[in-house]
Design a protein around this motif. Structure first.
Motif, PDB file in Angstrom:
ATOM      1  N   ARG A 450     -13.901 -42.774  20.190  1.00 51.28           N
ATOM      2  CA  ARG A 450     -14.026 -42.187  18.863  1.00 51.28           C
ATOM      3  C   ARG A 450     -15.464 -42.216  18.352  1.00 51.28           C
ATOM      4  NH1 ARG A 450     -13.641 -44.187  13.675  1.00 51.28           N
ATOM      5  NH2 ARG A 450     -13.013 -46.245  14.399  1.00 51.28           N
ATOM      6  N   LYS A 451     -16.187 -43.283  18.698  1.00 54.67           N
ATOM      7  CA  LYS A 451     -17.560 -43.407  18.181  1.00 54.67           C
ATOM      8  C   LYS A 451     -18.344 -44.321  19.120  1.00 54.67           C
ATOM      9  CE  LYS A 451     -18.178 -43.398  13.843  1.00 54.67           C
ATOM     10  NZ  LYS A 451     -18.262 -43.703  12.387  1.00 54.67           N
ATOM     11  N   GLU A 641     -17.352 -50.046  10.609  1.00 54.81           N
ATOM     12  CA  GLU A 641     -17.409 -49.319  11.867  1.00 54.81           C
ATOM     13  C   GLU A 641     -18.400 -50.018  12.795  1.00 54.81           C
ATOM     14  OE1 GLU A 641     -15.667 -46.879  12.977  1.00 54.81           O
ATOM     15  OE2 GLU A 641     -14.537 -46.390  11.159  1.00 54.81           O
ATOM     16  N   THR A 672     -16.176 -47.521  20.146  1.00 49.48           N
ATOM     17  CA  THR A 672     -14.939 -47.586  19.363  1.00 49.48           C
ATOM     18  C   THR A 672     -13.929 -46.637  19.996  1.00 49.48           C
ATOM     19  OG1 THR A 672     -16.163 -48.067  17.347  1.00 49.48           O
ATOM     20  CG2 THR A 672     -13.907 -47.319  17.090  1.00 49.48           C
ATOM     21  N   ALA A 674     -10.617 -44.285  20.582  1.00 47.64           N
ATOM     22  CA  ALA A 674      -9.854 -43.316  19.784  1.00 47.64           C
ATOM     23  C   ALA A 674      -8.429 -43.814  19.691  1.00 47.64           C
ATOM     24  CB  ALA A 674      -9.919 -41.921  20.424  1.00 47.64           C
ATOM     25  N   ARG A 675      -8.038 -44.390  18.564  1.00 53.60           N
ATOM     26  CA  ARG A 675      -6.779 -45.111  18.448  1.00 53.60           C
ATOM     27  C   ARG A 675      -5.568 -44.203  18.612  1.00 53.60           C
ATOM     28  NH1 ARG A 675      -6.341 -49.066  19.946  1.00 53.60           N
ATOM     29  NH2 ARG A 675      -4.460 -49.465  18.727  1.00 53.60           N
ATOM     30  N   GLN A 677      -5.067 -41.268  19.963  1.00 53.01           N
ATOM     31  CA  GLN A 677      -4.912 -40.728  21.297  1.00 53.01           C
ATOM     32  C   GLN A 677      -4.482 -41.796  22.275  1.00 53.01           C
ATOM     33  OE1 GLN A 677      -8.345 -38.690  22.738  1.00 53.01           O
ATOM     34  NE2 GLN A 677      -7.390 -38.058  24.660  1.00 53.01           N
TER      35      GLN A 677
END
Length: 685
Positions: A450-451, A641, A672, A674-675, A677
């Motif tokens: 995600r990040k 984050e 981080t 991608a929760r 998914q």
């Protein structure tokens, strides 16, 4: 290039020294006069210092010699006066002892019990004659029972018990010990209550067939003592000789070398207990310095006379005793003054003769310091200074030629160095851009991520840390952190080479997991690095490798570095890899690699860190950050984050480090997941 730099540095130092001497403020005194003054002072000190040392030593030796001579003269004076008094006392005892041993005295004491008054009177008359012959004031015969049997004082003393008088002890010593002694002086007369002139007594035992049958007691005439106790110093008019003794048991002055005609013990007053005179009465002999009541410093010598229990004290004023030394000091001062004047005249003459040519050389040197390399000194005459000026002019000519040649060489070498420096800076900047291009980019993150966030702070322009994250054909990703040995350009080249080798190992062994990839990478690096180790070059690296596949647990293996995991619930932990890095060879290769697996649903973020962030000196004494403190800082930011959290941590570390130097390359890669998914993929599986 090196010779050019050295020449330029030497020229700069020479000009700085000359400029500094030129920048000093000019004195109002001309240069040659200042130099003349300095040279004259130096010559003066060189001439007078040895003379001053010799003079000081001579004065010290003279003072010690004179002090010893004064001490010896005082000791001689004390001994002379003490021996005279002691000889007188011995004569008094010996004379009475001889009289007591005569047949007349022995016969008298043998028949003293049967003698009629006429015989006693006749013996008394003989005692008066003998007293006059012995220079005694009176003679008294005392029987063994202590009673007076005859005396020149007349019949009034007959029958007096001598043990009740002040000479009882003197009588007992003569009767019991057989000794002939002289008593202390007293104003109490024998057999009388009133006091009179000072009197001392001599007692001698009378022996018959080895037994003491009586004692003869004689009264010493103080006038006869006065004649025999006269003392003299022989040391000058200011020297004093004092004889002290006991009168009625009190220490008193007996006589001195300035005594009046009144006789002994004529001065009133007793002697202080802490005085030198009292010390002389306590026995022995000695010497020393003291200050009189008038504040005068005197040198004193004393001696005790056991035969009469007296003391003799001789003293002389230090001013008189050490007068010759003062005279010698005055004479030496006058001689030194004349010597100093002569030395000044000679020094000024020599200084003026030498100073002018040297001042000319100094003037020319000042011009050279201002850049006038064509200046020359005037060389007149044929002495050493003129020859020095000629050599100096030749040296200036050589320097002028060399300087002109060196300046052109320095200009050319400076241009070359500037060009080379520019090319090197361009190369370093290009290397930095290349290395930066290999780092992860936020726009190229894989689907499962995600990040991402990256902190990259090399110790130099470029460094030995490199990180990457790549998508896999299966929809997952592979992330790696490589920390190579060393810093700078060499480490950056090794890092880029290691990145390529790591990509090859991943391509061939990805399906076998991260541990097998690291084992294959270690094998390949060993083949490349073993030649470098043979040349004495130590190469190696720490590697962390993370693999993610949709629907499967995360797989991690490390060599020298670990993986920081932040859970969904905010908990943070460090997964350690193998403690030994890659490419070091030897028995280290036999240590196995450990693979860790993580359930994706429990993981929020991941950090791949080089050891540079852990070594940052943030403690008061320069202690490193360490893994525990890093985890604590990450826990405190569990709601942030990952990119915001690691940037705040890095800023806090830099502030805590302060003015201390960074120790190693710092690289941190934050990921981080991608929760949504990840959870969907896990449910489908």
């Amino acid at each position: 290039m090196w010779s050019c730099s050295l020449c330029r540095q030497q020229l700069g130092q020479d000009r700085a020294i000359l400029s500094e001497s030129e920048a000093r403020p000019d004195s109002s005194v001309p240069l040659h006069k200042r130099f003349s003054l300095q040279l004259g002072l130096w010559l003066l000190v060189s001439a007078l210092l040895p003379a001053a040392i010799v003079g000081a030593i001579s004065l010290s030796v003279a003072n010690e010699s004179l002090e010893q001579a004064v001490r010896n003269r005082l000791l001689g004076s004390v001994d002379t006066n003490a021996d005279r008094i002691d000889a007188w006392a011995r004569r008094r005892r010996a004379a009475l002892r001889e009289f007591a041993a005569t047949a007349t005295v022995r016969s008298f004491f043998e028949g003293v019990q049967t003698l009629d008054p006429a015989a006693r009177a006749q013996f008394g008359e003989s005692l008066r004659l003998q007293a006059a012959a012995l220079a005694l004031r009176h003679l008294t015969a005392v029987g063994p029972n202590g009673l007076v049997v005859a005396s020149t004082r007349g019949a009034s003393l007959d029958g007096t018990n001598i043990r009740t008088t002040r000479i009882a002890t003197l009588y007992d010593r003569a009767r019991l010990l057989g000794e002939t002694e002289l008593s202390d002086f007293s104003t109490t007369q024998l057999g009388q209550q009133e006091r009179g002139r000072p009197t001392a007594f001599v007692a001698a035992p009378v022996f018959n067939s080895g037994l003491v049958v009586g004692v003869m007691v004689g009264e010493v005439d103080d006038r006869e003592l006065q004649d025999n106790a006269r003392v003299a110093s022989g040391l000058g008019s200011n020297a004093q000789v004092r004889v002290v003794g006991y009168l009625d048991g009190v220490p008193r002055l007996v006589t001195n070398n300035a005594a009046s005609a009144q006789g002994v013990f004529s001065e009133a007053g007793s002697i202080a207990a802490d005085s030198i005179e009292a010390q002389a009465l306590r026995g022995g002999r000695g010497d020393g310095r003291r200050t009189t009541e008038r504040g005068e410093r005197v040198f004193t010598v004393w001696r005790y006379i056991p035969s009469v229990r007296w003391g003799v004290v001789t003293q002389v004023s230090e001013a008189e005793a050490f007068g010759p030394v003062r005279q010698l000091r005055v004479v030496m001062s006058i001689v030194s003054a004349f010597a100093a004047l002569l030395a000044i005249i000679v020094a000024v003459w020599v200084a003026r003769r030498v100073a002018r040519p040297i001042a000319e050389l100094t003037r020319v040197s000042s011009k050279v310091a201002r850049g006038e390399l064509g200046a020359r000194a005037e060389a007149e005459g044929d002495d050493e200074v003129a020859r020095l000026a000629q050599v100096f002019n030749g040296m200036l000519s050589t320097i002028q030629q060399h300087t002109e040649g060196l300046e052109s060489i320095v200009a050319e070498r400076t241009r070359e160095l500037t060009e080379r420096g520019a090319r090197i800076r361009e190369s370093i900047e290009l290397a930095r851009k290349i290395e930066s291009s290999l780092l992860p980019s936020e726009s190229e993150r894989p689907p499962l991520v995600r990040k991402t966030a990256l902190i990259w702070r090399p110790l130099d322009e470029v460094g030995g840390d490199i990180a990457f994250i790549e998508a896999t054909p299966q929809g997952g990703f592979i992330a790696a952190m490589i920390d190579c040995t060393g810093h700078g350009i060499a480490a950056a080249m090794t890092a880029m080479f290691a990145s390529a080798m790591c990509s090859q190992a991943i391509a061939s062994h990805q399906s076998q997991g991260p541990a097998e990839v690291l084992r294959e990478l270690d094998r390949r690096l060993e083949l490349v690095f073993q030649r470098a180790r043979g040349e004495g070059i130590a190469l190696g690296m720490d590697v962390a490798l993370l693999m993610a596949t949709p629907g499967e647990p995360l797989r991690f293996a490390g060599a020298g570095v670990g993986l920081v995991v932040r859970r969904v619930d905010g908990a943070c932990e460090m997964m350690a890899g193998r403690r030994i890095g890659l490419g070091y060879g030897g028995r280290r290769r036999t240590v196995p690699f450990i693979e860790h697996q993580l359930e994706t649903a429990t993981v929020d973020s991941l950090l791949l860190c080089s050891d540079g962030i852990l070594d940052e000196p943030v403690g008061e004494n320069g202690e490193g950050l360490g893994a525990e403190r890093l985890l604590e800082m990450l826990r405190d930011r569990s709601k942030q984050e990952i990119d915001e959290a690691i940037r705040e941590i890095d800023a806090e570390v830099v502030r805590a480090r302060g003015a201390r130097r960074q120790r190693d390359d710092v690289t941190v890669l934050g990921i981080t997941l991608a929760r949504e998914q990840s959870l969907a993929q896990k449910g489908a599986a």
